[in-house]
Design a protein around this motif. Structure first.
Motif, PDB file in Angstrom:
ATOM      1  N   ARG A  29      36.347  43.877  40.296  1.00  0.00           N
ATOM      2  CA  ARG A  29      37.234  44.744  39.521  1.00  0.00           C
ATOM      3  C   ARG A  29      36.784  44.822  38.063  1.00  0.00           C
ATOM      4  O   ARG A  29      36.729  45.902  37.468  1.00  0.00           O
ATOM      5  CB  ARG A  29      38.669  44.213  39.607  1.00  0.00           C
ATOM      6  N   LEU A  30      36.472  43.693  37.472  1.00  0.00           N
ATOM      7  CA  LEU A  30      36.022  43.686  36.076  1.00  0.00           C
ATOM      8  C   LEU A  30      34.726  44.472  35.906  1.00  0.00           C
ATOM      9  O   LEU A  30      34.555  45.233  34.947  1.00  0.00           O
ATOM     10  CB  LEU A  30      35.838  42.249  35.595  1.00  0.00           C
ATOM     11  N   ALA A  31      33.803  44.305  36.858  1.00  0.00           N
ATOM     12  CA  ALA A  31      32.535  45.029  36.782  1.00  0.00           C
ATOM     13  C   ALA A  31      32.752  46.534  36.912  1.00  0.00           C
ATOM     14  O   ALA A  31      32.047  47.333  36.274  1.00  0.00           O
ATOM     15  CB  ALA A  31      31.587  44.526  37.871  1.00  0.00           C
ATOM     16  N   GLY A  89      40.670  31.521  47.862  1.00  0.00           N
ATOM     17  CA  GLY A  89      40.493  31.554  46.411  1.00  0.00           C
ATOM     18  C   GLY A  89      39.135  32.116  46.014  1.00  0.00           C
ATOM     19  O   GLY A  89      39.019  32.857  45.030  1.00  0.00           O
ATOM     20  N   ARG A  90      38.113  31.784  46.779  1.00  0.00           N
ATOM     21  CA  ARG A  90      36.779  32.311  46.490  1.00  0.00           C
ATOM     22  C   ARG A  90      36.735  33.819  46.740  1.00  0.00           C
ATOM     23  O   ARG A  90      36.075  34.565  46.008  1.00  0.00           O
ATOM     24  CB  ARG A  90      35.728  31.577  47.318  1.00  0.00           C
ATOM     25  N   GLU A  91      37.443  34.267  47.763  1.00  0.00           N
ATOM     26  CA  GLU A  91      37.533  35.708  48.004  1.00  0.00           C
ATOM     27  C   GLU A  91      38.240  36.409  46.851  1.00  0.00           C
ATOM     28  O   GLU A  91      37.834  37.491  46.412  1.00  0.00           O
ATOM     29  CB  GLU A  91      38.298  35.976  49.314  1.00  0.00           C
ATOM     30  N   GLN A  92      39.304  35.784  46.358  1.00  0.00           N
ATOM     31  CA  GLN A  92      40.039  36.368  45.242  1.00  0.00           C
ATOM     32  C   GLN A  92      39.149  36.502  44.006  1.00  0.00           C
ATOM     33  O   GLN A  92      39.177  37.525  43.309  1.00  0.00           O
ATOM     34  CB  GLN A  92      41.256  35.493  44.912  1.00  0.00           C
ATOM     35  N   ALA A  93      38.360  35.472  43.728  1.00  0.00           N
ATOM     36  CA  ALA A  93      37.472  35.518  42.568  1.00  0.00           C
ATOM     37  C   ALA A  93      36.434  36.627  42.707  1.00  0.00           C
ATOM     38  O   ALA A  93      36.082  37.298  41.729  1.00  0.00           O
ATOM     39  CB  ALA A  93      36.784  34.164  42.381  1.00  0.00           C
ATOM     40  N   GLU A  94      35.954  36.827  43.930  1.00  0.00           N
ATOM     41  CA  GLU A  94      35.004  37.919  44.174  1.00  0.00           C
ATOM     42  C   GLU A  94      35.672  39.270  43.874  1.00  0.00           C
ATOM     43  O   GLU A  94      35.063  40.144  43.238  1.00  0.00           O
ATOM     44  CB  GLU A  94      34.516  37.891  45.622  1.00  0.00           C
ATOM     45  N   LEU A  95      36.900  39.428  44.312  1.00  0.00           N
ATOM     46  CA  LEU A  95      37.619  40.677  44.078  1.00  0.00           C
ATOM     47  C   LEU A  95      37.871  40.895  42.592  1.00  0.00           C
ATOM     48  O   LEU A  95      37.747  42.020  42.087  1.00  0.00           O
ATOM     49  CB  LEU A  95      38.948  40.662  44.845  1.00  0.00           C
ATOM     50  N   THR A  96      38.215  39.820  41.882  1.00  0.00           N
ATOM     51  CA  THR A  96      38.453  39.936  40.438  1.00  0.00           C
ATOM     52  C   THR A  96      37.161  40.287  39.719  1.00  0.00           C
ATOM     53  O   THR A  96      37.151  41.153  38.831  1.00  0.00           O
ATOM     54  CB  THR A  96      39.032  38.626  39.880  1.00  0.00           C
ATOM     55  N   GLY A  97      36.069  39.644  40.100  1.00  0.00           N
ATOM     56  CA  GLY A  97      34.777  39.942  39.475  1.00  0.00           C
ATOM     57  C   GLY A  97      34.362  41.382  39.722  1.00  0.00           C
ATOM     58  O   GLY A  97      33.864  42.064  38.815  1.00  0.00           O
TER      59      GLY A  97
END
Length: 322
Positions: free
Chosen positions: A168-170, A158-166
């Motif tokens: 992507r947004l950036a 889940g922490r990896e997923q959040a990093e990927l989402t962040g």
């Protein structure tokens, strides 16, 4: 060779009243070229005339059902907190967010001397000028074994997923105005990781975006919640929609880009409400962890869905839906 086929179409509008269109397609397969078959040589004039459709008839192959038959397929009644104004006869309620200029001014204060000129000026003053971009992020994968909310923390994946989402947004290169997130642990932790990729963007926590059961789904699900749960959660999630999803304020000069980190049920309900689809259909959609849903709200109140549950930026082995 002749054949018969039946087609039933039913569409229910959330705003502007419940609108139902039902039709049954019957008849023979069209002749080659799309034209109706010509009468046989020697046929009677009456038969030839009968082959010509009347101007007021339904389109070829369609038989309109009477209102009584159509009503049988109507949508189930909505809870009291969802307004479905009757008699408007349209598919789109332009004042869905109660921010149409005419809804924001007191017509009783109209100046008797200047009349319409002052009214036009006041209407212009209340018109939105900017577009709002709403990014709805579902929290990342979390520990399902936690008994209390504080124990339902993000998993390593889940922490990896959040990093990927962040990331992507950036990478979108947008100037985000704020991150509003659910106060639940899994949403808060997802927000903290995403915000590292968006330095300087303020974060706001709210209980309105907490997970819950927004409205009894249609078709019904046997393992779902008792009515009392929908009664309590539904009003809160509807309040979240009304507070956060609307056209820009008239004072807003530039387009805004806002992130909302919350939960699958909340996001699906918001999408249905924003697009004026029957909200009872929220459970027909599915969202991955860390996914991005992008809504656009124009100054005139029109809403568009740019993306729904996008996780194309994640490697396949990082995608989950828990």
């Amino acid at each position: 060779m002749s054949f018969r086929r039946a087609l039933a179409l039913a569409a229910c509008g959330l705003a502007g009243g419940s609108v139902l269109f039902s039709a049954v397609a019957v008849g023979k397969q069209p002749a080659r070229g799309g034209d109706a078959a010509e009468p046989r040589p020697g046929g009677s004039a009456a038969a030839a005339a009968a082959a010509v459709p009347a101007a007021s008839a339904a389109p070829p192959g369609l038989l309109l059902l009477p209102p009584a038959a159509a009503a049988a397929a109507s949508c189930p009644p909505a809870p009291g907190w969802i307004e479905r104004p009757a008699g408007t006869g349209g598919y789109w309620d332009s004042n869905w967010d109660r921010r149409e200029p005419l809804a924001l001014i007191n017509l009783k204060k109209k100046n008797e001397e200047t009349g319409e000129e002052e009214l036009a000026s006041r209407l212009d003053h209340c018109k939105a000028k900017a577009t709002r971009h709403i990014f709805l992020i579902r929290h990342s994968q979390y520990n399902l074994d936690g008994r209390a909310d504080k124990d339902r923390t993000l998993t390593p994946l889940g922490r990896e997923q959040a990093e990927l989402t962040g990331h992507r947004l950036a990478s979108l290169g947008l100037k985000f105005d704020q991150i509003i997130h659910s106060s639940m642990t899994r949403a808060t932790e997802t927000t903290e990781i995403i915000s590292k990729h968006l330095p300087g963007v303020k974060k706001i926590s709210t209980d309105l975006l907490r997970e819950g059961a927004p409205i009894e789904p249609d078709p019904p699900v046997s393992h779902w919640k008792p009515e009392a749960v929908y009664y309590e959660d539904g009003a809160r999630i509807e309040a979240a929609f009304r507070n956060f999803i609307h056209r820009a304020d008239a004072k807003q000069e530039e387009d805004s880009y806002e992130i909302f980190v919350c939960h699958a049920n909340v996001i699906r309900y918001i999408v249905c409400r924003a697009l004026q689809f029957p909200p009872e259909g929220w459970l027909r959609m599915s969202l991955n962890n860390g996914s991005i849903t992008h809504l656009v709200i124009r100054p005139n109140g029109r809403v568009a869905l740019r993306t729904l549950g996008d996780t194309g930026f994640m490697p396949p082995d990082k995608i989950t839906r828990t």
